[in-house]
Design an enzyme around this catalytic site. Structure first.
Site, PDB file in Angstrom:
ATOM      1  N   GLY B  42       0.812  -1.060  -0.003  1.00  0.00           N
ATOM      2  CA  GLY B  42      -0.195   0.007   0.046  1.00  0.00           C
ATOM      3  C   GLY B  42       0.955   1.154   0.045  1.00  0.00           C
ATOM      4  N   PHE B  45       1.340   2.773   4.949  1.00  0.00           N
ATOM      5  CA  PHE B  45       1.352   1.529   6.257  1.00  0.00           C
ATOM      6  C   PHE B  45      -0.004   1.730   6.945  1.00  0.00           C
ATOM      7  CE2 PHE B  45       2.270  -0.520  10.142  1.00  0.00           C
ATOM      8  CZ  PHE B  45       2.857  -1.612   9.747  1.00  0.00           C
ATOM      9  N   GLY B  46      -0.771   0.766   7.276  1.00  0.00           N
ATOM     10  CA  GLY B  46      -1.688   0.655   8.039  1.00  0.00           C
ATOM     11  C   GLY B  46      -2.955   0.626   7.754  1.00  0.00           C
ATOM     12  N   GLY B  47      -3.302   0.491   6.467  1.00  0.00           N
ATOM     13  CA  GLY B  47      -4.628   0.328   5.941  1.00  0.00           C
ATOM     14  C   GLY B  47      -5.462   1.544   5.667  1.00  0.00           C
ATOM     15  N   THR B  48      -6.533   1.110   5.116  1.00  0.00           N
ATOM     16  CA  THR B  48      -7.414   2.176   4.702  1.00  0.00           C
ATOM     17  C   THR B  48      -7.635   3.123   5.954  1.00  0.00           C
ATOM     18  OG1 THR B  48      -8.022   1.103   2.817  1.00  0.00           O
ATOM     19  CG2 THR B  48      -9.653   2.870   3.268  1.00  0.00           C
ATOM     20  N   CYS B  49      -8.309   2.539   6.817  1.00  0.00           N
ATOM     21  CA  CYS B  49      -8.998   3.244   8.110  1.00  0.00           C
ATOM     22  C   CYS B  49      -8.293   4.309   8.556  1.00  0.00           C
ATOM     23  CB  CYS B  49      -9.674   2.234   9.038  1.00  0.00           C
ATOM     24  SG  CYS B  49     -10.041   3.185  10.405  1.00  0.00           S
ATOM     25  N   HIS B 453     -32.511  12.665  32.532  1.00  0.00           N
ATOM     26  CA  HIS B 453     -33.540  13.661  31.910  1.00  0.00           C
ATOM     27  C   HIS B 453     -32.352  15.293  31.749  1.00  0.00           C
ATOM     28  CE1 HIS B 453     -36.844  15.979  30.815  1.00  0.00           C
ATOM     29  NE2 HIS B 453     -36.811  16.778  31.758  1.00  0.00           N
TER      30      HIS B 453
END
Lengths: 473, 473
Positions: B42, B45-49, B453
């Site tokens: 990729g 590093f660490g992916g899409t998120c 409340h």
């Protein structure tokens, strides 16, 4: 049953309800065969929450928050040429909505139901099952519900007047004063300090002890430091002397410093209305602070024993001055009024824990014990802390001060307390209330459900994971 | 095990992990005696998120929300001379925070642990337990975890380029284009439409079907009508032709209308990266949409049978493209990697229900079935709806469109689905997720706990009360 009035003025009911706050919810189809009197001498029908408490304050909190959030959002890349809040417009919108509800409720109670009479007079107890109105009417009933509420305490040095007001008037001001002193260290003072400062007033909050004296010490410290960004907070002082001149109020504090103000909000606690109702005249038992003593079925005590048919609910008897507690009390009372008539078993009021929330800046939501309290109660307890800043949502907020603390019993994994300060604290607390109320241990609680990423609830998820780890040490 | 490469390039590991999104969480002390290769080609590093998904988007969502909320707050009495959002400042702040985390993670994986090697190359399967890199390295392992994720789908008519970008680039733009077309009808498109319009761009969202096609129809309708206040939404159309000239893009739609745009975000779905990894070459079973088929232990299937040692997680195998699902998959895989080596029973992935949240304007949070789906599944189900506007918090918001719907099984009181649209929907959903996950019926759920409340959670409390009443009819 005692009476000190002429018989021709005596009116007999099946049920008398004193107070139209939570008490007003008690009449129901199950009671439609009863002759009911509902009594309230309040300025407004519907009690404090609707007219001068929780509900309208939130309608001011929201625009104040918006304005403050934008003003503070430079660090998020937001800039503004200025945000203005129109006090008069908000006030008129809020009470344009609230007042008709109150008036509609009153009209309905006055003439909407054949079995219900509304008595808009001040009353005092003249017997355990008898009240007398100022005009001399004597009302008697086999069942009486006392939901007469509480009212703000007055300070000797600053009697209430046009520019020294209570929370009852705090939202109905004709215009927003430029300099406001707020006296008090609890929820009412904290919420109004945030509202007024959000609307642009220069606010000084003073309190003789630390703010939120009974809360967790980190919550207290964080509230004081965060609140101080938006208004001035002075603790450990009281008003020693107050003089009013052309330039407004000059308050001399106990440390000899002085404060100038156009108006003063006194929010230094509330007292139960038992004195006004003269409940001592009926012989009922009272706590030292004036509240009625009740048993777990909400029955009023006399000589340590429940008085048949006499119940109390809400601020006049509860240690919690909270609407959700008063509503729960009212549900128990409503159920027990029917059960008592049918000679059926009564229902005990065992619901807990009781959450306490503050819609100030920042928000606070807590329930249960602090670590110190848990240890003092002999529990083998641990405490964990999860900062908002340690989660993705905290990054989005650029938050550096908000957190959630959990107090957990080591062996059982039972949640003894939860203490949250920061954005959305009142709603973030609910999964923890749910777990504690239904006896769920923290063991497996985080991993037994999904927590949508990257919502703010990940703060709670992570706090639970820390707690689970900590109790296994 | 097949191999088509020279033996001198073969490297043997105990475990190969493909993908550094949720897969990167798998190495743990329990696996410290294994020789592990972690593979990722990729851009980050660490992916899409972390790099281009949930986390940075929320850091844009927050300032966009603030600005929009203030612009829309006239009805709350808030006025402003103008709110500006500095795209470049936000972008630099976000990636000034994200990129060092990604880089630090990469450096640690590269050299931080003696038993772990990082392979930054594209790989393809050349056997069930073998991958080959573009440079010709052959990696073999008895255990392989495939967490290779997904990527945005390209449109034939609008190939990716400088001004036709994916969500990968959508937050890293050098400057904010004035006119942006967003193509897509799901969470990515909806979140970016809200972000861009919040930052001041003129946004048109187009989609061939209704937005959020799979969600409850009232949620869809409310999202579309509320979203349309802030950007233009056109559904039932696709791009038929696209031409780029001096004035930017001219898009001709299938209804023959045209749209001008400076840039186009294509967010028309994501495809699993199985093609890039050539998982079909290993003979694994695939769904029609290209995802790997796995069993309940996250083991990859081949001819309908699990392949020993080969697991998949996240978008490459899951029907849910959600980070919290990928993380749960990874926890199951991590546990089963150890169990398999010890010949111990594997853990099934049974966690549910799966929540789905959208941080757009408005927010959406749902899980489970709509009423139609529940009925189609043969359930005797009811549906109730609670509007925000019917609670005190909704009054504070002056909200007239947000709501919570619950779908409940009549006999059991089981929560089959929850559907919320409005402010704080993702956190309001949690008590319902908790109840559904731990098998709590709606019976007694509202009254068995306090709801402070007047917090927004009263919306949930009231929805539960309605549901309880409705199933008793």
């Amino acid at each position: 049953m005692a009476s000190n009035t002429a018989n021709d003025r005596v009116e007999t009911f099946d049920l008398i309800i004193i107070g139209t706050g939570s008490g007003n919810s008690i009449p129901s189809p199950a009671l439609s065969d009863l002759k009911i009197a509902i009594v309230d001498d309040g300025r407004w029908f519907g009690g404090t929450c609707l007219n001068a408490g929780c509900i309208p304050t939130k309608m001011f909190v929201r625009p104040a928050d918006l304005a403050r959030n934008v003003r503070e959002a430079g660090r998020l890349g937001v800039s503004t040429a200025g945000v203005d809040l129109d006090w008069n417009a908000v006030r008129d919108r809020v009470f344009g909505r609230i007042d008709p509800i109150s008036q509609g409720g009153e009209a309905y109670r006055d003439s909407g139901e054949p079995n219900i009479s509304l008595v808009r007079e001040t009353v005092r107890f003249t017997g355990t099952h008898e009240i007398t109105t100022t005009s001399g009417r004597v009302l008697r009933a086999s069942q009486i519900v006392i939901g007469g509420g509480s009212r703000p305490r007055e300070l000797e040095v600053l009697p209430f007047g046009d520019t020294v007001f209570t929370s009852d008037d705090a939202m109905r001001l004709e215009s927003l004063p430029g300099r406001i002193v707020v006296i008090g260290g609890g929820v009412v003072a904290a919420e109004f300090a945030a509202i007024y400062s959000g609307f642009g007033a220069e606010v000084t909050q003073i309190n003789r002890s630390p703010l939120f004296r009974d809360l967790d010490r980190d919550i207290r410290a964080t509230f004081t430091s965060a609140g101080s960004r938006n208004w001035t907070i002075r603790t450990g002082v009281e008003v020693a002397e107050a003089t009013h001149g052309d330039a407004g109020w000059t308050l001399t504090l106990t440390d000899a410093s002085t404060l100038e103000a156009d108006a003063v909000l006194v929010a230094a606690g509330r007292r139960p209305n038992t004195d006004r109702l003269d409940t001592p005249a009926a012989g009922f038992d009272h706590h030292e602070d004036g509240r009625l003593q009740v048993d777990e079925y909400q029955r009023v005590l006399l000589g340590g024993q429940p008085v048949g048919g006499v119940y109390a609910l809400g601020d006049i008897s509860s240690p919690h001055q909270l609407k959700h507690v008063a509503n729960q009390d009212a549900r128990i009372v409503a159920s027990n009024l029917v059960a008592e008539r049918a000679d059926a078993p009564l229902t005990a009021n065992t619901l807990g824990p009781v959450p306490y929330t503050v819609f100030s800046a920042p928000e606070i939501a807590v329930f249960g014990a602090t670590l110190d309290e848990a240890k003092a109660a002999g529990k083998d307890a641990i405490e964990v802390r999860q900062d908002y800043g340690g989660t993705a949502w905290g990054w989005a907020l650029e938050d550096t001060e908000s957190f959630c603390k959990l107090v957990v019993e080591r062996g059982s994994g039972k949640l003894l307390g939860a203490h949250i300060i920061g954005p959305d604290a009142p709603i973030l607390l609910q999964p923890l209330i749910q777990a504690a109320s239904f006896g769920q241990s923290v063991k497996g609680l985080a991993r037994g459900q999904y927590w949508p990423h990257p919502a703010a609830t990940e703060i709670i998820e992570n706090a639970l994971l820390h707690a689970e780890e900590e109790i296994q040490k």
